[in-house]
Write a protein that holds these residues in place. Sequence first.
Motif, PDB file in Angstrom:
ATOM      1  N   TYR A  31       0.815  -1.210   0.000  1.00 50.64           N
ATOM      2  CA  TYR A  31       0.000   0.000   0.000  1.00 50.64           C
ATOM      3  C   TYR A  31       0.854   1.267   0.000  1.00 50.64           C
ATOM      4  O   TYR A  31       1.875   1.341   0.695  1.00 50.64           O
ATOM      5  CB  TYR A  31      -0.898   0.045   1.241  1.00 50.64           C
ATOM      6  CG  TYR A  31      -2.056  -0.937   1.202  1.00 50.64           C
ATOM      7  CD1 TYR A  31      -1.898  -2.227   1.684  1.00 50.64           C
ATOM      8  CD2 TYR A  31      -3.293  -0.556   0.714  1.00 50.64           C
ATOM      9  CE1 TYR A  31      -2.950  -3.126   1.663  1.00 50.64           C
ATOM     10  CE2 TYR A  31      -4.355  -1.444   0.696  1.00 50.64           C
ATOM     11  CZ  TYR A  31      -4.180  -2.724   1.172  1.00 50.64           C
ATOM     12  OH  TYR A  31      -5.225  -3.610   1.145  1.00 50.64           O
ATOM     13  N   ASP A  97      -3.800   3.185   0.069  1.00 49.70           N
ATOM     14  CA  ASP A  97      -4.175   3.170  -1.348  1.00 49.70           C
ATOM     15  C   ASP A  97      -3.324   2.130  -2.073  1.00 49.70           C
ATOM     16  O   ASP A  97      -2.130   2.007  -1.785  1.00 49.70           O
ATOM     17  CB  ASP A  97      -3.919   4.573  -1.928  1.00 49.70           C
ATOM     18  CG  ASP A  97      -3.978   4.590  -3.427  1.00 49.70           C
ATOM     19  OD1 ASP A  97      -5.065   4.362  -3.963  1.00 49.70           O
ATOM     20  OD2 ASP A  97      -2.931   4.827  -4.059  1.00 49.70           O
ATOM     21  N   ARG A  98      -3.939   1.431  -3.016  1.00 50.30           N
ATOM     22  CA  ARG A  98      -3.190   0.399  -3.741  1.00 50.30           C
ATOM     23  C   ARG A  98      -3.011   0.729  -5.213  1.00 50.30           C
ATOM     24  O   ARG A  98      -2.631  -0.124  -6.002  1.00 50.30           O
ATOM     25  CB  ARG A  98      -3.880  -0.965  -3.593  1.00 50.30           C
ATOM     26  CG  ARG A  98      -3.913  -1.455  -2.167  1.00 50.30           C
ATOM     27  CD  ARG A  98      -4.369  -2.889  -2.066  1.00 50.30           C
ATOM     28  NE  ARG A  98      -3.308  -3.813  -2.442  1.00 50.30           N
ATOM     29  CZ  ARG A  98      -3.384  -5.135  -2.294  1.00 50.30           C
ATOM     30  NH1 ARG A  98      -4.485  -5.673  -1.806  1.00 50.30           N
ATOM     31  NH2 ARG A  98      -2.396  -5.921  -2.654  1.00 50.30           N
ATOM     32  N   THR A  99      -3.280   1.974  -5.591  1.00 49.81           N
ATOM     33  CA  THR A  99      -3.070   2.339  -6.987  1.00 49.81           C
ATOM     34  C   THR A  99      -1.633   2.796  -7.183  1.00 49.81           C
ATOM     35  O   THR A  99      -0.762   2.501  -6.377  1.00 49.81           O
ATOM     36  CB  THR A  99      -4.059   3.435  -7.399  1.00 49.81           C
ATOM     37  OG1 THR A  99      -3.867   4.578  -6.563  1.00 49.81           O
ATOM     38  CG2 THR A  99      -5.485   2.955  -7.257  1.00 49.81           C
ATOM     39  N   PRO A 103      -0.288   8.674  -5.674  1.00 57.14           N
ATOM     40  CA  PRO A 103      -1.535   7.952  -5.422  1.00 57.14           C
ATOM     41  C   PRO A 103      -2.753   8.749  -5.864  1.00 57.14           C
ATOM     42  O   PRO A 103      -2.749   9.976  -5.860  1.00 57.14           O
ATOM     43  CB  PRO A 103      -1.518   7.764  -3.902  1.00 57.14           C
ATOM     44  CG  PRO A 103      -0.690   8.889  -3.393  1.00 57.14           C
ATOM     45  CD  PRO A 103       0.352   9.131  -4.431  1.00 57.14           C
ATOM     46  N   PHE A 106      -7.538   7.919  -1.950  1.00 55.05           N
ATOM     47  CA  PHE A 106      -7.251   6.836  -1.025  1.00 55.05           C
ATOM     48  C   PHE A 106      -8.517   6.049  -0.717  1.00 55.05           C
ATOM     49  O   PHE A 106      -9.596   6.611  -0.554  1.00 55.05           O
ATOM     50  CB  PHE A 106      -6.640   7.389   0.267  1.00 55.05           C
ATOM     51  CG  PHE A 106      -5.187   7.729   0.120  1.00 55.05           C
ATOM     52  CD1 PHE A 106      -4.786   8.877  -0.562  1.00 55.05           C
ATOM     53  CD2 PHE A 106      -4.207   6.909   0.658  1.00 55.05           C
ATOM     54  CE1 PHE A 106      -3.436   9.186  -0.704  1.00 55.05           C
ATOM     55  CE2 PHE A 106      -2.858   7.222   0.521  1.00 55.05           C
ATOM     56  CZ  PHE A 106      -2.471   8.352  -0.158  1.00 55.05           C
ATOM     57  N   ASP A 107      -8.362   4.744  -0.626  1.00 54.35           N
ATOM     58  CA  ASP A 107      -9.519   3.854  -0.505  1.00 54.35           C
ATOM     59  C   ASP A 107      -9.875   3.510   0.938  1.00 54.35           C
ATOM     60  O   ASP A 107     -11.029   3.220   1.242  1.00 54.35           O
ATOM     61  CB  ASP A 107      -9.251   2.547  -1.257  1.00 54.35           C
ATOM     62  CG  ASP A 107      -9.087   2.772  -2.753  1.00 54.35           C
ATOM     63  OD1 ASP A 107      -8.211   2.128  -3.345  1.00 54.35           O
ATOM     64  OD2 ASP A 107      -9.826   3.599  -3.303  1.00 54.35           O
ATOM     65  N   TRP A 109      -9.489   4.304   5.195  1.00 55.24           N
ATOM     66  CA  TRP A 109      -9.266   5.408   6.128  1.00 55.24           C
ATOM     67  C   TRP A 109      -9.334   4.927   7.567  1.00 55.24           C
ATOM     68  O   TRP A 109     -10.168   4.085   7.901  1.00 55.24           O
ATOM     69  CB  TRP A 109     -10.314   6.497   5.914  1.00 55.24           C
ATOM     70  CG  TRP A 109     -10.171   7.161   4.584  1.00 55.24           C
ATOM     71  CD1 TRP A 109     -10.675   6.733   3.383  1.00 55.24           C
ATOM     72  CD2 TRP A 109      -9.446   8.360   4.308  1.00 55.24           C
ATOM     73  NE1 TRP A 109     -10.305   7.588   2.377  1.00 55.24           N
ATOM     74  CE2 TRP A 109      -9.554   8.600   2.924  1.00 55.24           C
ATOM     75  CE3 TRP A 109      -8.717   9.250   5.093  1.00 55.24           C
ATOM     76  CZ2 TRP A 109      -8.955   9.707   2.315  1.00 55.24           C
ATOM     77  CZ3 TRP A 109      -8.129  10.345   4.489  1.00 55.24           C
ATOM     78  CH2 TRP A 109      -8.247  10.566   3.115  1.00 55.24           C
TER      79      TRP A 109
END
Length: 119
Positions: A31, A97-99, A103, A106-107, A109
């Motif tokens: 991440y 975030d995994r993109t 980034p 963010f997915d 929190w």
Amino acid sequence: VQLQASGGGLVQAGGSLRLSCAASGRTFSTYNMGWFRQAPGKEREFVAAISRNSGQRHAESVKGRFAISRDNAKNTVYLQMNRLKPEDTAVYYCAADRTGWPPGPFDYWGQGTLVTVSS
């Protein structure tokens, strides 16, 4: 991934605090991690981010005072905050975030930790 932020508190202007964010799971190292903050009556803003490979970005308002770091062995990301100012008062959130990098949104929190800087 679940995130748990800690380390907030009351500090005088010019002082320091270190925030920690512990992540669950075995994939922490995959991440990108970030810190954001939201002051009363204001929108949430970006503070700092660190990539899987420890590349870093910091907001202009905190450059030279704050430093983000990570310890993949401990599944933890840190925010060292030095020379704090009253305008740093906010609830601080960590995020994952995994993109790619830089980034995108963010997915994941955490719940936030309150930092109060007195003048």
